[in-house]
Write a protein that holds these residues in place. Structure first.
Motif, PDB file in Angstrom:
ATOM      1  N   VAL A 173      -7.419  25.757  25.663  1.00 57.27           N
ATOM      2  CA  VAL A 173      -6.781  26.053  26.948  1.00 57.27           C
ATOM      3  C   VAL A 173      -5.502  25.238  27.116  1.00 57.27           C
ATOM      4  O   VAL A 173      -4.490  25.729  27.629  1.00 57.27           O
ATOM      5  CB  VAL A 173      -7.764  25.773  28.104  1.00 57.27           C
ATOM      6  CG1 VAL A 173      -7.067  25.931  29.451  1.00 57.27           C
ATOM      7  CG2 VAL A 173      -8.965  26.707  28.022  1.00 57.27           C
ATOM      8  N   GLU A 174      -5.527  23.994  26.660  1.00 63.32           N
ATOM      9  CA  GLU A 174      -4.375  23.108  26.839  1.00 63.32           C
ATOM     10  C   GLU A 174      -3.200  23.480  25.939  1.00 63.32           C
ATOM     11  O   GLU A 174      -2.080  22.993  26.132  1.00 63.32           O
ATOM     12  CB  GLU A 174      -4.797  21.657  26.571  1.00 63.32           C
ATOM     13  CG  GLU A 174      -3.811  20.623  27.082  1.00 63.32           C
ATOM     14  CD  GLU A 174      -4.370  19.222  27.039  1.00 63.32           C
ATOM     15  OE1 GLU A 174      -4.772  18.715  28.112  1.00 63.32           O
ATOM     16  OE2 GLU A 174      -4.428  18.632  25.944  1.00 63.32           O
ATOM     17  N   SER A 175      -3.425  24.343  24.963  1.00 58.62           N
ATOM     18  CA  SER A 175      -2.346  24.696  24.035  1.00 58.62           C
ATOM     19  C   SER A 175      -1.143  25.304  24.758  1.00 58.62           C
ATOM     20  O   SER A 175       0.002  25.127  24.330  1.00 58.62           O
ATOM     21  CB  SER A 175      -2.863  25.667  22.964  1.00 58.62           C
ATOM     22  OG  SER A 175      -3.303  26.879  23.549  1.00 58.62           O
ATOM     23  N   LEU A 176      -1.363  25.994  25.861  1.00 58.44           N
ATOM     24  CA  LEU A 176      -0.245  26.565  26.617  1.00 58.44           C
ATOM     25  C   LEU A 176       0.647  25.458  27.175  1.00 58.44           C
ATOM     26  O   LEU A 176       1.885  25.542  27.095  1.00 58.44           O
ATOM     27  CB  LEU A 176      -0.765  27.451  27.753  1.00 58.44           C
ATOM     28  CG  LEU A 176       0.310  28.025  28.692  1.00 58.44           C
ATOM     29  CD1 LEU A 176       1.294  28.900  27.921  1.00 58.44           C
ATOM     30  CD2 LEU A 176      -0.339  28.815  29.832  1.00 58.44           C
ATOM     31  N   ALA A 177       0.035  24.413  27.720  1.00 59.74           N
ATOM     32  CA  ALA A 177       0.818  23.297  28.263  1.00 59.74           C
ATOM     33  C   ALA A 177       1.600  22.591  27.160  1.00 59.74           C
ATOM     34  O   ALA A 177       2.748  22.167  27.364  1.00 59.74           O
ATOM     35  CB  ALA A 177      -0.106  22.308  28.975  1.00 59.74           C
ATOM     36  N   ILE A 178       0.990  22.463  25.981  1.00 56.62           N
ATOM     37  CA  ILE A 178       1.677  21.813  24.860  1.00 56.62           C
ATOM     38  C   ILE A 178       2.863  22.660  24.405  1.00 56.62           C
ATOM     39  O   ILE A 178       3.965  22.145  24.157  1.00 56.62           O
ATOM     40  CB  ILE A 178       0.693  21.582  23.697  1.00 56.62           C
ATOM     41  CG1 ILE A 178      -0.467  20.693  24.152  1.00 56.62           C
ATOM     42  CG2 ILE A 178       1.407  20.965  22.508  1.00 56.62           C
ATOM     43  CD1 ILE A 178      -0.061  19.352  24.700  1.00 56.62           C
ATOM     44  N   LYS A 179       2.651  23.956  24.307  1.00 56.58           N
ATOM     45  CA  LYS A 179       3.727  24.867  23.903  1.00 56.58           C
ATOM     46  C   LYS A 179       4.899  24.787  24.879  1.00 56.58           C
ATOM     47  O   LYS A 179       6.069  24.666  24.473  1.00 56.58           O
ATOM     48  CB  LYS A 179       3.180  26.290  23.843  1.00 56.58           C
ATOM     49  CG  LYS A 179       4.207  27.353  23.490  1.00 56.58           C
ATOM     50  CD  LYS A 179       3.546  28.729  23.468  1.00 56.58           C
ATOM     51  CE  LYS A 179       4.543  29.825  23.150  1.00 56.58           C
ATOM     52  NZ  LYS A 179       3.875  31.163  23.116  1.00 56.58           N
ATOM     53  N   ARG A 180       4.599  24.831  26.169  1.00 56.30           N
ATOM     54  CA  ARG A 180       5.658  24.751  27.182  1.00 56.30           C
ATOM     55  C   ARG A 180       6.404  23.426  27.095  1.00 56.30           C
ATOM     56  O   ARG A 180       7.637  23.378  27.158  1.00 56.30           O
ATOM     57  CB  ARG A 180       5.046  24.906  28.577  1.00 56.30           C
ATOM     58  CG  ARG A 180       4.618  26.312  28.930  1.00 56.30           C
ATOM     59  CD  ARG A 180       3.897  26.301  30.269  1.00 56.30           C
ATOM     60  NE  ARG A 180       3.589  27.645  30.742  1.00 56.30           N
ATOM     61  CZ  ARG A 180       2.807  27.895  31.786  1.00 56.30           C
ATOM     62  NH1 ARG A 180       2.240  26.886  32.453  1.00 56.30           N
ATOM     63  NH2 ARG A 180       2.576  29.136  32.164  1.00 56.30           N
ATOM     64  N   HIS A 181       5.657  22.342  26.957  1.00 60.79           N
ATOM     65  CA  HIS A 181       6.268  21.013  26.917  1.00 60.79           C
ATOM     66  C   HIS A 181       7.222  20.882  25.730  1.00 60.79           C
ATOM     67  O   HIS A 181       8.354  20.402  25.879  1.00 60.79           O
ATOM     68  CB  HIS A 181       5.169  19.953  26.827  1.00 60.79           C
ATOM     69  CG  HIS A 181       5.683  18.554  26.700  1.00 60.79           C
ATOM     70  ND1 HIS A 181       6.198  17.847  27.771  1.00 60.79           N
ATOM     71  CD2 HIS A 181       5.783  17.723  25.621  1.00 60.79           C
ATOM     72  CE1 HIS A 181       6.584  16.650  27.364  1.00 60.79           C
ATOM     73  NE2 HIS A 181       6.344  16.552  26.068  1.00 60.79           N
ATOM     74  N   THR A 214      -0.835  18.060  15.984  1.00 58.53           N
ATOM     75  CA  THR A 214      -1.482  17.649  17.219  1.00 58.53           C
ATOM     76  C   THR A 214      -2.806  18.397  17.331  1.00 58.53           C
ATOM     77  O   THR A 214      -3.101  19.281  16.534  1.00 58.53           O
ATOM     78  CB  THR A 214      -0.579  17.922  18.440  1.00 58.53           C
ATOM     79  OG1 THR A 214      -1.197  17.386  19.622  1.00 58.53           O
ATOM     80  CG2 THR A 214      -0.332  19.406  18.640  1.00 58.53           C
ATOM     81  N   GLY A 215      -3.626  18.011  18.314  1.00 61.53           N
ATOM     82  CA  GLY A 215      -4.870  18.740  18.536  1.00 61.53           C
ATOM     83  C   GLY A 215      -6.119  17.994  18.124  1.00 61.53           C
ATOM     84  O   GLY A 215      -6.222  16.781  18.262  1.00 61.53           O
ATOM     85  N   CYS A 216      -7.070  18.747  17.577  1.00 63.03           N
ATOM     86  CA  CYS A 216      -8.416  18.246  17.285  1.00 63.03           C
ATOM     87  C   CYS A 216      -8.441  17.353  16.048  1.00 63.03           C
ATOM     88  O   CYS A 216      -7.491  17.337  15.265  1.00 63.03           O
ATOM     89  CB  CYS A 216      -9.359  19.425  17.062  1.00 63.03           C
ATOM     90  SG  CYS A 216      -9.574  20.477  18.500  1.00 63.03           S
ATOM     91  N   PRO A 217      -9.549  16.645  15.838  1.00 64.08           N
ATOM     92  CA  PRO A 217      -9.710  15.885  14.589  1.00 64.08           C
ATOM     93  C   PRO A 217      -9.652  16.816  13.390  1.00 64.08           C
ATOM     94  O   PRO A 217     -10.145  17.948  13.455  1.00 64.08           O
ATOM     95  CB  PRO A 217     -11.110  15.269  14.722  1.00 64.08           C
ATOM     96  CG  PRO A 217     -11.453  15.359  16.156  1.00 64.08           C
ATOM     97  CD  PRO A 217     -10.727  16.530  16.709  1.00 64.08           C
ATOM     98  N   ILE A 218      -9.066  16.362  12.282  1.00 63.36           N
ATOM     99  CA  ILE A 218      -8.955  17.250  11.123  1.00 63.36           C
ATOM    100  C   ILE A 218      -9.439  16.592   9.844  1.00 63.36           C
ATOM    101  O   ILE A 218      -9.054  16.987   8.760  1.00 63.36           O
ATOM    102  CB  ILE A 218      -7.518  17.772  10.935  1.00 63.36           C
ATOM    103  CG1 ILE A 218      -6.526  16.613  10.832  1.00 63.36           C
ATOM    104  CG2 ILE A 218      -7.126  18.706  12.042  1.00 63.36           C
ATOM    105  CD1 ILE A 218      -5.136  17.081  10.458  1.00 63.36           C
TER     106      ILE A 218
END
Length: 282
Positions: free
Chosen positions: A239-247, A144-148
Motif C-alpha cells: 500500500v505504501e508503494s504509492l507514497a514512495i513513488k510520489r515522493h 527499498t522495501g521489504c527484507p531481501i
C-alpha cells in the motif's frame, strides 16, 4: 522466541508457534508521533525485560543494558562503514557482495570480532578503490522495501545480471535499522524507545521516517533509479508503494519501479524482463 506486531501474518504465525515454543509478543504501536504510542512502546520494552528476567532467573541491570547498547552501536557503525562503500562512484563492490556481508553479519554472535572484521574489510576495499580497482560504470540502483535476504536475493541478481549495480539498501535488511544508533546518555529506556520508534517501517503511519532516509540515501548513493521490493505477504509495504513513488518523482525526479515477489523461483523470467526494461530506460 520474541516477536512483534509489525505484520498481520507474523501475529498469526506466533499463535501457532506458541503451541510448541515459548513465545512473547511485543505490541508495537501503529504511530510514532504521539505521546501515547511512545508510552506504549516504552511499557512493552519494560515488560519484555521482566519476562526475560523471570524466565531465565537473571536480573538485567541498567549497567548491563548500557554495555549492550554501546556494543550494538559499535556494530551498527561498523556495518554502516562497510555498506557505505556503495557510495563510491564507480562502485568497488557489487550489490550482491555487499548484501552477503550485511546479511551474513546477522548470523555472527561474536560481535567484537565481527566489528573488527567489518572495519578492516571496509578500509582494505576503500584503499583498493583509491588505487584504481573499480567496477565498470552502470546505472546505480537503490533498493527499498521489504527484507531481501535468502531467496529474495534473486531481485539483486536480476538487476546486476541485466546491466545495473545495486549500490544501497534502504530496507529492513540494510540501512533502515542501522543508520540511527541508540543514545548512550540519558534514560536507557527512553533511548531504546526513541531509537526503535524511529525505524521507518511501513506498519507505522504516517511513515515520514522512511521518506527522510530514502531522500538521504538517494543523494548519498547517487542513485539513478529506485526499485521497491515488496514481498507478497507484506501488505503495508504494498500500500505504501504509492507514497514512495510520489515522493521519489516529486522530490527527486527519479525513476521508480515496484516489484512484488516471494521466496520462490517461479518469477525469475518475469523479474529479468521487467528489470532489464527498467534499466534500459535509465
Amino acid at each position: 522466541m520474541v516477536g512483534e506486531t509489525t505484520c498481520d501474518g507474523k501475529k498469526k504465525m506466533y499463535e501457532y508457534m506458541a503451541e510448541f515454543k515459548a513465545v512473547h509478543v511485543m505490541q508495537l504501536p501503529n504511530s510514532a508521533s504521539d505521546a501515547a504510542s511512545r508510552t506504549l512502546w516504552k511499557t512493552e520494552i519494560l515488560r519484555l525485560q521482566q519476562v526475560i528476567e523471570t524466565r531465565f532467573g537473571t536480573p538485567i541491570s541498567e549497567a548491563a543494558l548500557r554495555e549492550a547498547i554501546v556494543l550494538k552501536n559499535r556494530e551498527r557503525r561498523a556495518l554502516a562503514h562497510f555498506y557505505r562503500l556503495g557510495q563510491l562512484n564507480p562502485p568497488v563492490l557489487s550489490g550482491g557482495d555487499i548484501l552477503k556481508v550485511v546479511y551474513g553479519a546477522t548470523f555472527r554472535f561474536d560481535k567484537t570480532a565481527l566489528i573488527d572484521e567489518l572495519h578492516a574489510m571496509a578500509d582494505r576495499i576503500h584503499q583498493e578503490w583509491r588505487q584504481g580497482k573499480r567496477l565498470e560504470p552502470r546505472p546505480r540502483i537503490l533498493i527499498t522495501g521489504c527484507p531481501i535476504g535468502g531467496a529474495a536475493e534473486k531481485v539483486v541478481r536480476a538487476i546486476e545480471e541485466n546491466g545495473g549495480w545495486v549500490v544501497g539498501y534502504e530496507n529492513c535488511t540494510g540501512a533502515k535499522a542501522t543508520e540511527r544508533c541508540v543514545a548512550e546518555e540519558g534514560d536507557v529506556y527512553d533511548a531504546l524507545t526513541d531509537k526503535y520508534l524511529a525505524i521507518g517501517c511501513s506498519c507505522i503511519s504516517p511513515n515520514d521516517q522512511r521518506l527522510q532516509l530514502l531522500s538521504q540515501m538517494v543523494e548519498e548513493y547517487q542513485a539513478d533509479g529506485v526499485i521497491d521490493v515488496i514481498l507478497q505477504a507484506c501488505h503495508t509495504y504494498a500500500v505504501e508503494s504509492l507514497a514512495i513513488k510520489r515522493h521519489l518523482r516529486q522530490q527527486h525526479d527519479l525513476p521508480y519501479m515496484a516489484i512484488e515477489t516471494d521466496y520462490s523461483t517461479a518469477d525469475l523470467g518475469q523479474l529479468s524482463t521487467r528489470v532489464t526494461a527498467f534499466i534500459e530506460m535509465l
